[in-house]
Scaffold this active site. Structure first.
Site, PDB file in Angstrom:
ATOM      1  N   SER A   1       0.752  -0.941   0.206  1.00  0.00           N
ATOM      2  CA  SER A   1       0.328   0.153   0.046  1.00  0.00           C
ATOM      3  C   SER A   1       0.704   0.770   0.023  1.00  0.00           C
ATOM      4  O   SER A   1       2.354   1.092   0.593  1.00  0.00           O
ATOM      5  CB  SER A   1      -0.591   0.065   1.219  1.00  0.00           C
ATOM      6  OG  SER A   1       0.062   0.489   2.687  1.00  0.00           O
TER       7      SER A   1
ATOM      8  N   GLY B   1       4.124   2.762   1.887  1.00  0.00           N
ATOM      9  CA  GLY B   1       5.088   2.853   1.242  1.00  0.00           C
ATOM     10  C   GLY B   1       5.545   4.517   2.219  1.00  0.00           C
ATOM     11  O   GLY B   1       6.828   4.920   1.941  1.00  0.00           O
TER      12      GLY B   1
ATOM     13  N   GLU C   1       6.432   0.140  -5.017  1.00  0.00           N
ATOM     14  CA  GLU C   1       5.976  -0.794  -5.994  1.00  0.00           C
ATOM     15  C   GLU C   1       4.153  -0.637  -5.142  1.00  0.00           C
ATOM     16  O   GLU C   1       4.361  -1.495  -4.755  1.00  0.00           O
ATOM     17  CB  GLU C   1       5.676  -2.136  -6.692  1.00  0.00           C
ATOM     18  CG  GLU C   1       4.989  -1.917  -7.591  1.00  0.00           C
ATOM     19  CD  GLU C   1       4.246  -2.380  -7.291  1.00  0.00           C
ATOM     20  OE1 GLU C   1       2.667  -2.158  -7.599  1.00  0.00           O
ATOM     21  OE2 GLU C   1       3.542  -4.293  -8.046  1.00  0.00           O
TER      22      GLU C   1
ATOM     23  N   CYS D   1      -2.516  -5.018  -7.938  1.00  0.00           N
ATOM     24  CA  CYS D   1      -1.950  -4.155  -7.770  1.00  0.00           C
ATOM     25  C   CYS D   1      -2.208  -3.240  -8.965  1.00  0.00           C
ATOM     26  O   CYS D   1      -2.586  -1.968  -8.934  1.00  0.00           O
ATOM     27  CB  CYS D   1      -0.479  -3.454  -7.508  1.00  0.00           C
ATOM     28  SG  CYS D   1       0.132  -4.833  -5.787  1.00  0.00           S
TER      29      CYS D   1
END
Length: 466
Positions: free
Chosen positions: A227, A231, A248, A282
């Protein structure tokens, strides 16, 4: 019990905690049954893993590219030799079916990415040679890489992190998601058959372990998939030791269907772009913008295709969609769909979960005639519910697609590739696909824009970040 399941249980026993050591039961999200017991590691195990990695890394780096590539190819062979056992563990723990673009596919991708990393060449690069000065750019390993993975594609994303790091001469400490530790522990046990001891270690701990990885002075880089909120926490935690980062992060990918598209021809691609892994991807298509001229036709074709895709327990061979992996994600999807229904949006398919059914199954759901500001559109649902928004002009569609702070992927669907490319060039995303969505390749760089992260993975560019 059949032989394959016995072998799977044998592998689960091999990664289980020893008697007297802390452990945690992992349950099947499709049935609620016990999959296995995962060890619960703490800071002491993390310190031991980092020490072992630091000890093993210099010799691994000195072995050279040829020797490292040979080891990665041997690791791929080990994965292939254990593919069915690994796929069954993955299906039982994560929930995804064996068939389709799911568990067997994911295990196969692990072997493919190991081989791709082994085959990718990163030579020293002469950047200046003018007769007076010669400058050559070399890429050296960072040392120890911390790899923090997600629960949606736990095996494949672990390999995305581990394989290129090893190819460049690094050691790796892996922290799997608490939701899917068994898959990663089993995979690394198999891969480690081909690697020096201590080079890759999984530490199956809680958030305290993850936080320690991001702050530890013995780790030179962190790779994280998850998430945006987590991050950002990693960025803050890593600042004191000035770690390199590849992040990512969350996405809420937009797809734009232009008025010249053929609804019947694109329905299958739209469906799998959105619903691969039951929407728990994602870079899945999470909000679809369709021109008013073909809006009803696209809705009809997509609903017809979606209604025919079977959902159920992953070990049943006929199923292609599974449950949501955990209760928390199920509740997010249910809340967002209920908000859409309360707003007056039209549910074309699904939206009516069977609360008496075991497991976290949420039916394939398509929601039409929905406002772009609706939470189901504006927030990442990460599940099997796709909002379909009508637009009048391409400028309007591009503005809506770019209107969020995330930008992992996007797509444009059209019979005219030149026109699609022109629209694609205006989208703010790390990757934009034409007449497809979420398709990745080990040689094509992948990374996010805006709040979807930074740094690149895959191919030569990915190696340069390690």
């Amino acid at each position: 019990m059949d032989t394959t399941l016995q072998q799977t249980d044998s592998l689960l026993e091999a990664i289980a905690p020893a008697p007297g050591e802390p452990g945690r039961e992992v349950l099947d999200p499709a049935t609620g049954g016990l999959v296995g017991v995962a060890p619960v590691h703490g800071l002491a195990e993390l310190e031991a893993a980092i020490a072992a990695a630091r000890a093993a890394q210099p010799a691994w780096a000195a072995a050279g590219h040829e020797a490292r590539s040979a080891a990665l190819n041997a690791a791929a062979e080990a994965v292939e030799a254990n593919a069915e056992e690994l796929a069954r563990i993955l299906s039982r723990e994560q929930g995804k079916p064996l068939n389709g673009p799911n568990a067997r596919f994911e295990v196969g991708a692990c072997a493919a990415w190991l081989r791709a990393a082994a085959a990718t060449v990163l030579e020293p690069e002469t950047v200046l040679e003018d007769g007076t000065t010669k400058a050559v750019l070399h890429y050296r390993p960072i040392g120890v890489v911390g790899a923090i993975g997600p629960w949606n594609w736990p095996m494949m994303i672990t390999v995305w992190q581990v394989a290129p790091a090893l190819r460049m001469g690094n050691a790796v400490v892996v922290k799997p998601s608490n939701y899917t530790p068994l898959s990663v522990l089993a995979l690394l046990r198999v891969i480690n058959q081909a690697l020096p001891e201590g080079l890759v270690t999984a530490v199956a701990g809680d958030r305290e372990v993850g936080a320690a990885i991001t702050a530890h002075p013995g780790i030179g880089k962190v790779m994280f998939t998850g998430s945006t909120a987590t991050g950002k926490a990693i960025i803050r935690s890593s600042a004191e030791t000035v770690k390199r980062l590849t992040l990512e992060l969350g996405g809420n990918d937009a797809g734009i269907v232009l008025p010249d598209a053929d609804p019947e021809a694109i329905a299958e691609g739209l469906f799998w772009g959105a619903f691969i892994n039951t929407g728990q991807t994602c870079a899945a298509l999470k909000r679809l913008y369709v021109h008013e001229d073909i809006y009803e036709d696209v809705c009809r074709a997509l609903a017809q295709y979606a209604a025919a895709v079977p959902m159920g327990v992953g070990l049943q061979e006929q199923n292609l969609l599974g449950p949501l992996q955990n209760r928390a994600q199920y509740e997010i999807v249910a809340r967002l769909v209920e908000a859409a229904k309360a707003s007056g949006a039209e549910v074309l398919l699904g939206g009516n979960p069977d609360e008496d059914q075991p497991g976290y199954f949420y039916p394939t759901t398509l929601v039409a005639h929905i406002d772009n500001a609706n939470p189901l559109v504006a927030q990442e649902q990460f599940g099997p519910a796709l909002p379909i928004v009508k637009y009048s002009t391409v400028e309007e569609a591009v503005e809506m697609a770019n209107g969020l702070e995330v930008g992992l992927g996007a797509s444009v669907w059209s019979a005219d590739r030149d026109k699609a490319r022109e629209v694609a060039s205006r989208l703010e995303a790390g990757t934009v696909w034409i007449n497809a969505h979420g398709v990745v390749h080990p040689m094509v760089p992948f990374g996010g824009a805006k709040h979807s992260g930074y740094g690149l993975e895959f191919g030569v560019e990915g190696l340069k970040h390690l």
